[in-house]
Design a protein around this motif. Structure first.
Motif, mmCIF file in Angstrom:
data_model
loop_
_atom_site.group_PDB
_atom_site.id
_atom_site.type_symbol
_atom_site.label_atom_id
_atom_site.label_comp_id
_atom_site.label_asym_id
_atom_site.label_seq_id
_atom_site.Cartn_x
_atom_site.Cartn_y
_atom_site.Cartn_z
ATOM 1 N N LYS A 17 14.021 0.871 5.485
ATOM 2 C CA LYS A 17 13.730 0.903 7.343
ATOM 3 C C LYS A 17 13.312 -0.706 7.006
ATOM 4 C CE LYS A 17 13.186 5.480 8.211
ATOM 5 N NZ LYS A 17 12.203 6.173 8.598
ATOM 6 N N ILE A 18 13.419 -1.576 8.182
ATOM 7 C CA ILE A 18 12.419 -2.747 8.119
ATOM 8 C C ILE A 18 11.441 -3.073 9.857
ATOM 9 C CG2 ILE A 18 14.427 -4.073 8.721
ATOM 10 C CD1 ILE A 18 12.818 -6.649 7.822
ATOM 11 N N ALA A 19 10.554 -3.773 10.101
ATOM 12 C CA ALA A 19 9.606 -3.729 11.231
ATOM 13 C C ALA A 19 9.272 -4.894 11.204
ATOM 14 C CB ALA A 19 9.036 -2.501 12.008
ATOM 15 N N LEU A 20 9.620 -6.007 12.405
ATOM 16 C CA LEU A 20 8.486 -7.319 12.888
ATOM 17 C C LEU A 20 7.628 -6.596 13.689
ATOM 18 C CD1 LEU A 20 11.989 -9.089 13.489
ATOM 19 C CD2 LEU A 20 10.729 -8.396 11.154
ATOM 20 N N PHE A 21 6.375 -6.968 13.275
ATOM 21 C CA PHE A 21 5.619 -7.198 14.213
ATOM 22 C C PHE A 21 4.229 -8.528 14.512
ATOM 23 C CE2 PHE A 21 3.353 -6.057 10.080
ATOM 24 C CZ PHE A 21 2.036 -6.455 10.239
ATOM 25 N N GLY A 22 3.862 -8.179 15.151
ATOM 26 C CA GLY A 22 2.699 -9.704 15.984
ATOM 27 C C GLY A 22 3.454 -11.043 16.680
ATOM 28 N N LEU A 23 4.806 -10.743 16.348
ATOM 29 C CA LEU A 23 5.300 -11.759 17.538
ATOM 30 C C LEU A 23 5.261 -12.305 18.748
ATOM 31 C CD1 LEU A 23 7.740 -9.690 16.268
ATOM 32 C CD2 LEU A 23 9.647 -11.233 16.642
ATOM 33 N N LYS A 24 4.563 -13.767 18.367
ATOM 34 C CA LYS A 24 4.397 -14.232 19.872
ATOM 35 C C LYS A 24 5.650 -14.810 20.536
ATOM 36 C CE LYS A 24 0.838 -17.315 17.250
ATOM 37 N NZ LYS A 24 0.881 -16.880 16.904
ATOM 38 N N LYS A 25 5.024 -14.869 21.588
ATOM 39 C CA LYS A 25 6.451 -14.769 22.833
ATOM 40 C C LYS A 25 7.502 -15.088 22.899
ATOM 41 C CE LYS A 25 6.508 -14.660 27.555
ATOM 42 N NZ LYS A 25 6.191 -14.864 29.284
ATOM 43 N N LYS A 26 7.203 -16.925 22.550
ATOM 44 C CA LYS A 26 7.935 -17.688 21.958
ATOM 45 C C LYS A 26 9.094 -17.888 20.875
ATOM 46 C CE LYS A 26 5.961 -21.279 19.912
ATOM 47 N NZ LYS A 26 5.455 -22.957 20.359
ATOM 48 N N VAL A 27 8.371 -16.481 19.663
ATOM 49 C CA VAL A 27 9.530 -16.214 18.775
ATOM 50 C C VAL A 27 10.002 -15.291 19.629
ATOM 51 C CG1 VAL A 27 9.268 -15.224 16.230
ATOM 52 C CG2 VAL A 27 7.965 -17.194 17.710
ATOM 53 N N ARG A 33 15.218 -10.868 -1.097
ATOM 54 C CA ARG A 33 15.708 -10.285 -1.991
ATOM 55 C C ARG A 33 15.028 -9.120 -3.124
ATOM 56 N NH1 ARG A 33 20.341 -14.781 -2.913
ATOM 57 N NH2 ARG A 33 21.726 -13.919 -1.393
ATOM 58 N N ASP A 34 13.577 -9.506 -3.920
ATOM 59 C CA ASP A 34 12.549 -8.798 -4.387
ATOM 60 C C ASP A 34 12.387 -7.838 -3.711
ATOM 61 O OD1 ASP A 34 12.745 -10.907 -6.150
ATOM 62 O OD2 ASP A 34 10.437 -11.658 -5.636
ATOM 63 N N CYS A 35 12.028 -7.787 -2.281
ATOM 64 C CA CYS A 35 11.584 -6.784 -2.032
ATOM 65 C C CYS A 35 12.706 -5.670 -1.894
ATOM 66 C CB CYS A 35 11.963 -6.578 -0.347
ATOM 67 S SG CYS A 35 10.144 -6.846 -0.043
ATOM 68 N N ALA A 36 14.234 -6.089 -1.603
ATOM 69 C CA ALA A 36 15.127 -5.090 -1.733
ATOM 70 C C ALA A 36 15.868 -4.340 -3.432
ATOM 71 C CB ALA A 36 17.111 -5.964 -1.623
ATOM 72 N N SER A 37 15.639 -5.762 -4.483
ATOM 73 C CA SER A 37 15.285 -5.047 -5.707
ATOM 74 C C SER A 37 14.943 -4.001 -5.884
ATOM 75 C CB SER A 37 15.400 -6.433 -6.865
ATOM 76 O OG SER A 37 16.023 -7.215 -6.299
ATOM 77 N N ASP A 38 13.621 -3.963 -5.703
ATOM 78 C CA ASP A 38 12.416 -3.346 -5.788
ATOM 79 C C ASP A 38 12.688 -1.705 -5.114
ATOM 80 O OD1 ASP A 38 10.873 -4.971 -7.322
ATOM 81 O OD2 ASP A 38 9.578 -5.167 -5.577
ATOM 82 N N LYS A 39 13.867 -1.863 -4.416
ATOM 83 C CA LYS A 39 14.355 -0.862 -3.066
ATOM 84 C C LYS A 39 12.621 -0.066 -2.275
ATOM 85 C CE LYS A 39 18.258 1.222 -5.426
ATOM 86 N NZ LYS A 39 18.715 0.284 -5.941
ATOM 87 N N ALA A 40 12.343 -0.892 -1.505
ATOM 88 C CA ALA A 40 10.978 -1.035 -0.781
ATOM 89 C C ALA A 40 11.373 -0.142 0.483
ATOM 90 C CB ALA A 40 10.597 -2.245 -0.170
ATOM 91 N N ASP A 81 0.808 -1.073 -0.639
ATOM 92 C CA ASP A 81 -0.490 0.046 0.039
ATOM 93 C C ASP A 81 0.623 1.238 0.002
ATOM 94 O OD1 ASP A 81 1.250 0.496 2.774
ATOM 95 O OD2 ASP A 81 -1.182 -0.819 3.626
ATOM 96 N N ASP A 82 0.201 2.298 -0.043
ATOM 97 C CA ASP A 82 0.993 3.219 -0.082
ATOM 98 C C ASP A 82 2.093 3.601 1.389
ATOM 99 O OD1 ASP A 82 -1.569 4.007 1.061
ATOM 100 O OD2 ASP A 82 -1.503 6.275 0.591
ATOM 101 N N GLN A 83 1.516 3.365 2.042
ATOM 102 C CA GLN A 83 2.322 3.163 3.438
ATOM 103 C C GLN A 83 3.679 2.136 3.522
ATOM 104 O OE1 GLN A 83 -0.547 2.532 6.409
ATOM 105 N NE2 GLN A 83 -0.146 5.125 7.244
ATOM 106 N N ALA A 84 3.382 1.288 2.440
ATOM 107 C CA ALA A 84 4.752 -0.247 3.170
ATOM 108 C C ALA A 84 4.091 -1.277 2.538
ATOM 109 C CB ALA A 84 4.527 -0.233 4.967
ATOM 110 N N THR A 85 5.482 -1.940 2.558
ATOM 111 C CA THR A 85 4.710 -3.360 1.561
ATOM 112 C C THR A 85 5.338 -4.024 2.734
ATOM 113 O OG1 THR A 85 6.766 -2.876 0.010
ATOM 114 C CG2 THR A 85 6.159 -5.262 0.509
#
Length: 113
Positions: free
Chosen positions: A74-84, A33-40, A8-12
Motif C-alpha cells: 500500500k502507498i499513501a502520499l501526505f503533506g502535498l502543497k496546493k500546487k502539487v 524499487r528498493d522499497c518494492a524489493s523489500d516488499k514494504a 518504523d513498525d508502522q510504515a516505511t
C-alpha cells in the motif's frame, strides 16, 4: 531532490525534498524499487518539502503501484502543497493514490481500506 528513508513498525516513509522532475526521477525510481524489493507493506511519501512534480515523477509513482501490487503493498502520499496536489487532481491520480494532509491521516486512511 533529496530522499530520506525512515522505517518504523508502522510504515516505511520516504521524505522527499525539492523538485521531482526528469532529472530527479531516476533516483526516485531506484529508491522506490528498493522499497518494492523489500516488499514494504506500507509506504508513505512525505511531500511536505516538495515544490514541484512533473509527468516523469508521476509516472515513477505509478510504476511503484504496479510493482507493489504483486505483494499487496500500500502507498499513501501526505503533506502535498496546493500546487502539487492540483497536479495529482488534474490527472485524476487522486483516484489511484491515497492522499492525506498528515502522516497519521495517511496511515488511518490505508488502515480503513
Amino acid at each position: 531532490m533529496q530522499i530520506e528513508k525512515l522505517k518504523d513498525d508502522q510504515a516505511t516513509t520516504l521524505k522527499i525534498t525539492g523538485e521531482i522532475d526528469l532529472h530527479a526521477s531516476p533516483a526516485l525510481r531506484a529508491e522506490l524499487r528498493d522499497c518494492a524489493s523489500d516488499k514494504a507493506p506500507v509506504l508513505l511519501i512525505d511531500f511536505t518539502d516538495v515544490e514541484y512534480i512533473d509527468s516523469s515523477g508521476l509516472a515513477t509513482f505509478i510504476e511503484y503501484v504496479r510493482e507493489s501490487s504483486s505483494f499487496g503493498g500500500k502507498i499513501a502520499l501526505f503533506g502535498l502543497k496546493k500546487k502539487v496536489r492540483t497536479i495529482f487532481d488534474l490527472v485524476r491520480l487522486n483516484e489511484l493514490f491515497t492522499i492525506s494532509d498528515t502522516r497519521e491521516a495517511a496511515l488511518a486512511a490505508l488502515a480503513s481500506k
